[in-house]
Scaffold this active site. Structure first.
Site, PDB file in Angstrom:
ATOM      1  CE  LYS A  31     -12.310  -0.410  -9.964  1.00 47.38           C
ATOM      2  NZ  LYS A  31     -11.379  -1.329  -9.277  1.00 47.38           N
ATOM      3  CG  ASP A  40      -2.152   0.879   1.017  1.00 46.43           C
ATOM      4  OD1 ASP A  40      -1.999   2.113   0.880  1.00 46.43           O
ATOM      5  OD2 ASP A  40      -3.272   0.338   1.022  1.00 46.43           O
ATOM      6  CE1 TYR A  93     -13.518   2.945  -9.051  1.00 46.95           C
ATOM      7  CE2 TYR A  93     -15.756   2.543  -9.791  1.00 46.95           C
ATOM      8  CZ  TYR A  93     -14.690   2.221  -8.972  1.00 46.95           C
ATOM      9  OH  TYR A  93     -14.808   1.184  -8.083  1.00 46.95           O
ATOM     10  CG  ASP A 104       2.113   5.930  -5.544  1.00 50.29           C
ATOM     11  OD1 ASP A 104       1.347   5.306  -6.304  1.00 50.29           O
ATOM     12  OD2 ASP A 104       2.005   7.145  -5.321  1.00 50.29           O
TER      13      ASP A 104
END
Length: 226
Positions: free
Chosen positions: A135, A27, A131, A44
């Protein structure tokens, strides 16, 4: 697993540890406080991934959980930089990480990959233009990798959560936010908890779903039934 410091990733890490798994978490945020056989790398995913591959040469189960939202911005309010930054996490990093560990899995002729898709992988309205596009693309990548490597002993799945209450969706719970409307519009009349998505992840990772391949499992409280 990626995105291990918060939200669904943290819930996955905690649940897997509780069930005796060795977990390697990545993370960009600081290491979470977890009990068990937990190993962590702060990184990152928008940058060079070589430190990850040097730190962890192979995995048995890969959970590509990290993702970012776009505040439901329509295309005319989305800059080139917005688009690039979101795709770098939601799609490009997933592709690069999957490609690296998939090669190792093919050598062993076994492995499980679980990608964090979304209801926005199939529907509009679950996010903004960037987004939703990212996706949709991730769902396509998931299915194609599943098809291409099914006969190599590799299982690939996608999880498609609906509204999950996490730090990433905290803005929806602020005054004037979407939280009440989303709950009212969801057939089960509530937001999902990260733990509920983690439970499905654990089942898929267990190897008990041998006859399943390339499925994008909806965990959306019935949202997509409408």
């Amino acid at each position: 697993m990626t995105g291990a410091s918060s939200g669904i990733g943290l819930a996955q890490a905690r649940l897997f540890l509780e069930n005796g798994w060795r977990v390697y978490g990545v993370d960009k945020s600081e290491q979470p406080s977890l009990l068990g056989d937990f190993h962590f790398l702060q990184l990152d995913l928008r940058g060079d991934l070589t430190p990850l591959f040097d730190w962890l040469p192979q995995v048995d189960v890969l959970l590509n959980t990290a993702g970012v939202l776009d505040d439901y911005r329509p295309l005319l309010e989305t800059t080139d930089q917005d688009w690039a930054q979101l795709f770098s996490v939601n799609l490009h990093a997933v592709m690069k990480i999957t490609r690296f560990y998939l090669a190792k899995m093919v050598e062993k002729k076994e492995g499980i990959i679980i990608n964090m898709c979304s209801i926005a992988s199939d529907l509009a309205g679950g996010g903004g233009a960037a987004y939703t596009a990212s996706k949709h693309a991730l769902a396509g990548l998931t299915k194609q990798v599943a098809l291409d490597y099914a006969d190599k002993g590799i299982q690939v799945f996608g999880l498609a959560p609906g509204a999950v209450k996490t730090a990433m969706t905290a803005a929806d719970f602020e005054p004037g936010g979407l939280s009440d409307w989303v709950a009212a519009e969801t057939p089960i009349k509530r937001w999902l908890a990260p733990q509920e998505v983690a439970e499905i992840s654990l089942f898929l990772a267990s190897g008990k779903a041998q006859a399943m391949q390339g499925q994008i499992l909806k965990i959306d409280g019935g949202w997509s039934l409408k």
